[in-house]
Design a protein around this motif. Structure first.
Motif, PDB file in Angstrom:
ATOM      1  N   VAL A 118      72.171  16.891  57.920  1.00 48.39           N
ATOM      2  CA  VAL A 118      72.470  15.888  56.825  1.00 48.39           C
ATOM      3  C   VAL A 118      72.762  17.013  55.536  1.00 48.39           C
ATOM      4  O   VAL A 118      72.311  18.181  55.480  1.00 48.39           O
ATOM      5  CB  VAL A 118      70.889  15.458  56.149  1.00 48.39           C
ATOM      6  CG1 VAL A 118      69.653  16.277  56.090  1.00 48.39           C
ATOM      7  CG2 VAL A 118      71.056  14.549  54.913  1.00 48.39           C
ATOM      8  N   THR A 119      73.800  16.457  54.827  1.00 50.37           N
ATOM      9  CA  THR A 119      74.624  17.437  53.629  1.00 50.37           C
ATOM     10  C   THR A 119      74.250  16.574  52.570  1.00 50.37           C
ATOM     11  O   THR A 119      74.513  15.420  52.339  1.00 50.37           O
ATOM     12  CB  THR A 119      75.910  17.460  54.014  1.00 50.37           C
ATOM     13  OG1 THR A 119      76.002  18.321  55.191  1.00 50.37           O
ATOM     14  CG2 THR A 119      76.552  18.136  53.071  1.00 50.37           C
ATOM     15  N   THR A 146      73.282  22.087  53.693  1.00 53.40           N
ATOM     16  CA  THR A 146      73.180  21.173  54.962  1.00 53.40           C
ATOM     17  C   THR A 146      71.731  21.655  55.479  1.00 53.40           C
ATOM     18  O   THR A 146      71.670  22.953  55.924  1.00 53.40           O
ATOM     19  CB  THR A 146      74.372  21.487  56.008  1.00 53.40           C
ATOM     20  OG1 THR A 146      75.578  20.910  55.311  1.00 53.40           O
ATOM     21  CG2 THR A 146      74.261  20.710  57.209  1.00 53.40           C
ATOM     22  N   ALA A 147      70.928  20.543  55.997  1.00 55.26           N
ATOM     23  CA  ALA A 147      69.948  20.926  56.673  1.00 55.26           C
ATOM     24  C   ALA A 147      69.807  20.312  57.869  1.00 55.26           C
ATOM     25  O   ALA A 147      70.613  19.222  58.349  1.00 55.26           O
ATOM     26  CB  ALA A 147      68.645  20.358  55.794  1.00 55.26           C
ATOM     27  N   VAL A 148      69.264  20.737  59.001  1.00 57.31           N
ATOM     28  CA  VAL A 148      69.363  20.251  60.303  1.00 57.31           C
ATOM     29  C   VAL A 148      67.896  19.865  60.733  1.00 57.31           C
ATOM     30  O   VAL A 148      66.927  20.550  60.524  1.00 57.31           O
ATOM     31  CB  VAL A 148      70.001  21.330  61.198  1.00 57.31           C
ATOM     32  CG1 VAL A 148      69.226  22.639  61.315  1.00 57.31           C
ATOM     33  CG2 VAL A 148      70.343  20.929  62.708  1.00 57.31           C
ATOM     34  N   ILE A 149      67.763  19.011  61.599  1.00 60.16           N
ATOM     35  CA  ILE A 149      66.777  18.420  62.288  1.00 60.16           C
ATOM     36  C   ILE A 149      66.805  18.786  63.862  1.00 60.16           C
ATOM     37  O   ILE A 149      67.773  18.271  64.397  1.00 60.16           O
ATOM     38  CB  ILE A 149      66.377  16.846  61.996  1.00 60.16           C
ATOM     39  CG1 ILE A 149      65.933  16.698  60.621  1.00 60.16           C
ATOM     40  CG2 ILE A 149      64.992  16.589  63.085  1.00 60.16           C
ATOM     41  CD1 ILE A 149      65.782  15.181  60.397  1.00 60.16           C
ATOM     42  N   ASN A 212      65.268  23.169  59.012  1.00 62.73           N
ATOM     43  CA  ASN A 212      65.642  24.368  58.172  1.00 62.73           C
ATOM     44  C   ASN A 212      67.000  24.307  57.710  1.00 62.73           C
ATOM     45  O   ASN A 212      67.939  23.217  58.344  1.00 62.73           O
ATOM     46  CB  ASN A 212      65.814  25.526  59.153  1.00 62.73           C
ATOM     47  CG  ASN A 212      66.375  25.590  60.263  1.00 62.73           C
ATOM     48  OD1 ASN A 212      66.053  24.902  61.396  1.00 62.73           O
ATOM     49  ND2 ASN A 212      67.792  25.845  60.351  1.00 62.73           N
ATOM     50  N   LEU A 213      67.561  24.954  56.678  1.00 63.57           N
ATOM     51  CA  LEU A 213      68.927  24.930  56.026  1.00 63.57           C
ATOM     52  C   LEU A 213      69.814  25.759  57.105  1.00 63.57           C
ATOM     53  O   LEU A 213      69.253  26.788  57.841  1.00 63.57           O
ATOM     54  CB  LEU A 213      68.726  25.578  54.812  1.00 63.57           C
ATOM     55  CG  LEU A 213      68.114  24.850  53.655  1.00 63.57           C
ATOM     56  CD1 LEU A 213      68.064  25.721  52.423  1.00 63.57           C
ATOM     57  CD2 LEU A 213      68.637  23.643  53.407  1.00 63.57           C
TER      58      LEU A 213
END
Length: 216
Positions: A118-119, A146-149, A212-213
């Motif tokens: 997600v950005t 941007t973060a990531v799952i 986390n980023l």
């Protein structure tokens, strides 16, 4: 001789003024650079907070579809490759950006197998401020984060099922078609999800899905 010294002093004075003015301009220019850097850091902090908040909020909503996927044959694979987030977490991103005196100007998800990104792009509500560089008074800073799952687990091997052709005399038990529990290995830890429990994922979501980023 005295007249000569006075002439030299008179000639040097304008040069001295120019040098002092130049040094002052450089000092103010460096100050403007510092202001711009501080504003840029503020924008980046707002963007980081917005992206993280969005991903964390989206993770909270994964429980129901994740459990539904575990109850279906090949459901986990379909979930990891096709779960849709749509605008998940956007309100949280807007709230965190606002708390950092900034506005979200762009927000989107990018889906991938085992991890989704997600950005958030933000723009500060404040400007760099007045300086010797005229444009700074109306210049806002922008930043993107941007973060990531990321799904951190892999299914553990299950014992082989009995040969369907063999009749144990008890008849077919349809209840075996729906698993009662799922065993996973998550970041080096063995995790058992009891699907018959009232809250199968209690305390497990952060272990199963990391947030986390990332540099993107």
């Amino acid at each position: 001789m005295a007249g000569h010294n006075r002439r030299d002093a008179g000639q040097a004075f304008p040069i001295y003024i120019v040098m002092v003015a130049g040094l002052l301009f450089l000092a103010f220019a460096f100050f403007a650079v510092g202001q711009a850097s501080a504003t840029r850091n503020g924008a980046q902090g707002a963007a980081d907070a917005a992206a993280l908040a969005a991903a964390q909020d989206a993770r909270k909503d994964l429980g129901v579809p994740f459990l539904a996927a575990l109850r279906e044959p090949n459901g986990l694979n379909e979930f990891l490759s096709g779960h849709q987030y749509f605008g998940a977490g956007q309100s949280e991103a807007i709230q965190l950006a606002s708390a950092n005196d900034s506005d979200v100007t762009d927000f989107y998800w990018r889906l991938g197998y085992w991890q989704d990104k997600v950005t958030a792009k933000v723009r500060t509500r404040y400007t760099v401020g007045s300086s010797v560089i005229p444009s700074t008074k109306t210049t806002h800073a922008t930043a993107t984060a941007t973060a990531v799952i990321k799904f951190r687990c892999s299914p553990k091997p299950t014992p082989e099922a009995p040969d369907p052709g063999q009749d144990d005399g008890k008849g077919k038990d349809d209840s075996k078609d729906t698993p009662k529990r799922v065993d996973l290995s998550c970041a080096g830890r063995n995790v058992t999800i009891d699907l018959s429990d009232s809250d199968p994922l209690a305390g497990l979501m952060k272990l199963i899905f990391a947030v986390n980023l990332i540099d993107d």
